[in-house]
Design a protein around this motif. Structure first.
Motif, PDB file in Angstrom:
ATOM      1  N   ILE A 159      -5.636  25.139  -6.590  1.00 35.53           N
ATOM      2  CA  ILE A 159      -6.222  24.067  -7.391  1.00 35.53           C
ATOM      3  C   ILE A 159      -6.383  22.858  -6.484  1.00 35.53           C
ATOM      4  O   ILE A 159      -5.473  22.506  -5.745  1.00 35.53           O
ATOM      5  N   GLY A 160      -7.523  22.227  -6.528  1.00 35.38           N
ATOM      6  CA  GLY A 160      -7.807  21.084  -5.668  1.00 35.38           C
ATOM      7  C   GLY A 160      -6.803  19.949  -5.851  1.00 35.38           C
ATOM      8  O   GLY A 160      -6.188  19.801  -6.903  1.00 35.38           O
ATOM      9  N   GLU A 161      -6.644  19.136  -4.804  1.00 37.58           N
ATOM     10  CA  GLU A 161      -5.633  18.084  -4.825  1.00 37.58           C
ATOM     11  C   GLU A 161      -5.843  17.059  -5.926  1.00 37.58           C
ATOM     12  O   GLU A 161      -4.911  16.428  -6.382  1.00 37.58           O
ATOM     13  N   GLN A 162      -7.078  16.905  -6.390  1.00 36.26           N
ATOM     14  CA  GLN A 162      -7.331  15.936  -7.443  1.00 36.26           C
ATOM     15  C   GLN A 162      -6.881  16.419  -8.810  1.00 36.26           C
ATOM     16  O   GLN A 162      -6.868  15.663  -9.759  1.00 36.26           O
ATOM     17  N   PHE A 163      -6.485  17.685  -8.923  1.00 35.63           N
ATOM     18  CA  PHE A 163      -6.096  18.239 -10.209  1.00 35.63           C
ATOM     19  C   PHE A 163      -4.587  18.451 -10.276  1.00 35.63           C
ATOM     20  O   PHE A 163      -4.100  19.550 -10.543  1.00 35.63           O
TER      21      PHE A 163
ATOM     22  N   ALA B 122      -4.767   0.665  -1.431  1.00 36.30           N
ATOM     23  CA  ALA B 122      -3.660   0.525  -0.480  1.00 36.30           C
ATOM     24  C   ALA B 122      -4.076  -0.390   0.673  1.00 36.30           C
ATOM     25  O   ALA B 122      -3.306  -1.263   1.091  1.00 36.30           O
ATOM     26  N   ALA B 123      -5.283  -0.209   1.161  1.00 36.38           N
ATOM     27  CA  ALA B 123      -5.777  -1.064   2.240  1.00 36.38           C
ATOM     28  C   ALA B 123      -5.884  -2.512   1.768  1.00 36.38           C
ATOM     29  O   ALA B 123      -5.478  -3.447   2.483  1.00 36.38           O
ATOM     30  N   ALA B 124      -6.401  -2.715   0.566  1.00 32.90           N
ATOM     31  CA  ALA B 124      -6.539  -4.079   0.033  1.00 32.90           C
ATOM     32  C   ALA B 124      -5.159  -4.729  -0.149  1.00 32.90           C
ATOM     33  O   ALA B 124      -4.977  -5.907   0.171  1.00 32.90           O
TER      34      ALA B 124
ATOM     35  N   GLY C 243       0.819  -1.210   0.000  1.00 30.53           N
ATOM     36  CA  GLY C 243       0.000   0.000   0.000  1.00 30.53           C
ATOM     37  C   GLY C 243       0.852   1.258   0.000  1.00 30.53           C
ATOM     38  O   GLY C 243       0.539   2.236  -0.680  1.00 30.53           O
ATOM     39  N   ALA C 244       1.962   1.240   0.762  1.00 26.07           N
ATOM     40  CA  ALA C 244       2.855   2.409   0.814  1.00 26.07           C
ATOM     41  C   ALA C 244       3.495   2.658  -0.545  1.00 26.07           C
ATOM     42  O   ALA C 244       3.631   3.808  -0.977  1.00 26.07           O
ATOM     43  N   GLU C 245       3.893   1.598  -1.229  1.00 21.59           N
ATOM     44  CA  GLU C 245       4.517   1.772  -2.544  1.00 21.59           C
ATOM     45  C   GLU C 245       3.489   2.268  -3.558  1.00 21.59           C
ATOM     46  O   GLU C 245       3.799   3.110  -4.400  1.00 21.59           O
ATOM     47  N   LEU C 246       2.265   1.793  -3.481  1.00 23.62           N
ATOM     48  CA  LEU C 246       1.208   2.285  -4.364  1.00 23.62           C
ATOM     49  C   LEU C 246       1.021   3.790  -4.169  1.00 23.62           C
ATOM     50  O   LEU C 246       0.956   4.545  -5.131  1.00 23.62           O
ATOM     51  N   ALA C 247       0.973   4.235  -2.913  1.00 22.16           N
ATOM     52  CA  ALA C 247       0.751   5.653  -2.616  1.00 22.16           C
ATOM     53  C   ALA C 247       1.949   6.516  -2.985  1.00 22.16           C
ATOM     54  O   ALA C 247       1.817   7.728  -3.122  1.00 22.16           O
ATOM     55  N   ARG C 248       3.090   5.921  -3.184  1.00 22.94           N
ATOM     56  CA  ARG C 248       4.314   6.661  -3.474  1.00 22.94           C
ATOM     57  C   ARG C 248       4.392   7.165  -4.907  1.00 22.94           C
ATOM     58  O   ARG C 248       5.154   8.067  -5.215  1.00 22.94           O
ATOM     59  N   TRP C 249       3.587   6.617  -5.795  1.00 14.95           N
ATOM     60  CA  TRP C 249       3.677   6.929  -7.216  1.00 14.95           C
ATOM     61  C   TRP C 249       2.398   7.555  -7.734  1.00 14.95           C
ATOM     62  O   TRP C 249       1.328   7.361  -7.177  1.00 14.95           O
ATOM     63  N   TYR C 250       2.525   8.258  -8.851  1.00 18.78           N
ATOM     64  CA  TYR C 250       1.357   8.828  -9.523  1.00 18.78           C
ATOM     65  C   TYR C 250       0.805   7.773 -10.465  1.00 18.78           C
ATOM     66  O   TYR C 250       1.538   7.230 -11.286  1.00 18.78           O
ATOM     67  N   TRP C 251      -0.480   7.501 -10.342  1.00 22.39           N
ATOM     68  CA  TRP C 251      -1.149   6.539 -11.220  1.00 22.39           C
ATOM     69  C   TRP C 251      -2.343   7.220 -11.853  1.00 22.39           C
ATOM     70  O   TRP C 251      -3.011   8.033 -11.225  1.00 22.39           O
ATOM     71  N   LEU C 252      -2.622   6.873 -13.087  1.00 21.80           N
ATOM     72  CA  LEU C 252      -3.833   7.358 -13.739  1.00 21.80           C
ATOM     73  C   LEU C 252      -5.035   6.651 -13.126  1.00 21.80           C
ATOM     74  O   LEU C 252      -4.930   5.506 -12.672  1.00 21.80           O
ATOM     75  N   ALA C 253      -6.165   7.318 -13.146  1.00 24.15           N
ATOM     76  CA  ALA C 253      -7.389   6.728 -12.592  1.00 24.15           C
ATOM     77  C   ALA C 253      -7.714   5.407 -13.291  1.00 24.15           C
ATOM     78  O   ALA C 253      -8.153   4.444 -12.649  1.00 24.15           O
ATOM     79  N   GLU C 254      -7.477   5.355 -14.607  1.00 21.27           N
ATOM     80  CA  GLU C 254      -7.760   4.118 -15.352  1.00 21.27           C
ATOM     81  C   GLU C 254      -6.852   2.979 -14.893  1.00 21.27           C
ATOM     82  O   GLU C 254      -7.276   1.821 -14.828  1.00 21.27           O
TER      83      GLU C 254
ATOM     84  N   GLY D  91     -15.545   2.506  -7.548  1.00 22.42           N
ATOM     85  CA  GLY D  91     -16.253   3.783  -7.458  1.00 22.42           C
ATOM     86  C   GLY D  91     -15.555   4.793  -6.570  1.00 22.42           C
ATOM     87  O   GLY D  91     -14.599   4.486  -5.850  1.00 22.42           O
ATOM     88  N   GLY D  92     -16.035   6.018  -6.613  1.00 27.47           N
ATOM     89  CA  GLY D  92     -15.481   7.095  -5.798  1.00 27.47           C
ATOM     90  C   GLY D  92     -14.387   7.827  -6.536  1.00 27.47           C
ATOM     91  O   GLY D  92     -14.009   7.477  -7.645  1.00 27.47           O
ATOM     92  N   GLY D  93     -13.848   8.837  -5.906  1.00 26.03           N
ATOM     93  CA  GLY D  93     -12.777   9.627  -6.497  1.00 26.03           C
ATOM     94  C   GLY D  93     -11.454   8.884  -6.498  1.00 26.03           C
ATOM     95  O   GLY D  93     -11.300   7.821  -5.882  1.00 26.03           O
ATOM     96  N   LYS D  94     -10.492   9.464  -7.173  1.00 22.35           N
ATOM     97  CA  LYS D  94      -9.179   8.841  -7.312  1.00 22.35           C
ATOM     98  C   LYS D  94      -8.483   8.664  -5.958  1.00 22.35           C
ATOM     99  O   LYS D  94      -7.874   7.629  -5.706  1.00 22.35           O
ATOM    100  N   GLN D  95      -8.592   9.664  -5.067  1.00 24.75           N
ATOM    101  CA  GLN D  95      -7.944   9.558  -3.758  1.00 24.75           C
ATOM    102  C   GLN D  95      -8.564   8.432  -2.934  1.00 24.75           C
ATOM    103  O   GLN D  95      -7.850   7.676  -2.278  1.00 24.75           O
TER     104      GLN D  95
END
Length: 185
Positions: A142-146, A51-53, A15-26, A40-44
């Motif tokens: 600009i919001g964090e999602q952008f 990360a939890a999974a 989960g930490a390594e996933l959060a460390r990088w930028y990933w596209l929503a797709e 579902g839900g937003g990218k964050q």
């Protein structure tokens, strides 16, 4: 310094390594489908859920936003018209603002926030005053999602004559850098 080579997006990540990088929503949605996780839900939210999974820990889904209820404005609008709680930026309201401000009017984050906070005591005149008070304040946060928008704005400030190709190369390099090693604008 940790390894700066971007890993493949796979169920083998922590989960930490996933959060460390930028990933596209797709990309995140694809991993979620692979893991059988809700997409579902937003990218964050999706990133935190993944990360939890990946870490095998439970994820508490955020409470869904309350759908605004109640009556919506209808009929003839004036500056004294009270904005009911939950009023959306409807076509009728947009038309009223366009009539008072000019045709290119559109709701921005400040106006959407104003309407979201309407509690049945503010008027369209108050909204109009808010619109005028929030113009000309310069660039807004600009919001964090952008993240791409924030990056683009900062890059153009540093490279006013830069080409689109240069911007795209810089974005790809930024995106391939771990989150904890990036220069934030």
């Amino acid at each position: 310094m940790a390894d700066s080579r971007r890993p493949d997006l796979s169920p083998a990540l922590s989960g930490a390594e996933l959060a460390r990088w930028y990933w596209l929503a797709e990309e995140l949605a694809g991993l979620a489908r692979t893991l059988g996780v809700r997409t579902g839900g937003g990218k964050q939210v999706l990133t935190r859920r993944l990360a939890a999974a990946l870490d095998g820990v439970p994820f508490d889904e955020p409470a869904p936003a309350r759908a605004p209820g109640g009556r919506q404005l209808a009929g003839t609008l004036t500056a004294a018209t009270v904005i009911p709680a939950g009023q959306r930026c409807s076509q009728l309201v947009r038309a009223w603002f366009a009539e008072h401000l000019g045709a290119p009017f559109s709701f921005d984050a400040s106006m959407r926030d104003f309407f979201a906070r309407a509690d049945g005591t503010t008027t369209l005149g108050d909204a109009l005053a808010h619109f005028h008070a929030t113009r000309g304040l310069g660039p807004q946060e600009i919001g964090e999602q952008f993240e791409l928008n924030r990056f683009t704005r900062a890059w153009h400030a540093q490279h006013p004559d830069g080409s689109r190709a240069d911007l795209l190369r810089a974005w790809e390099a930024y995106r391939a850098t771990p989150v904890d090693e990036r220069e934030r604008a």
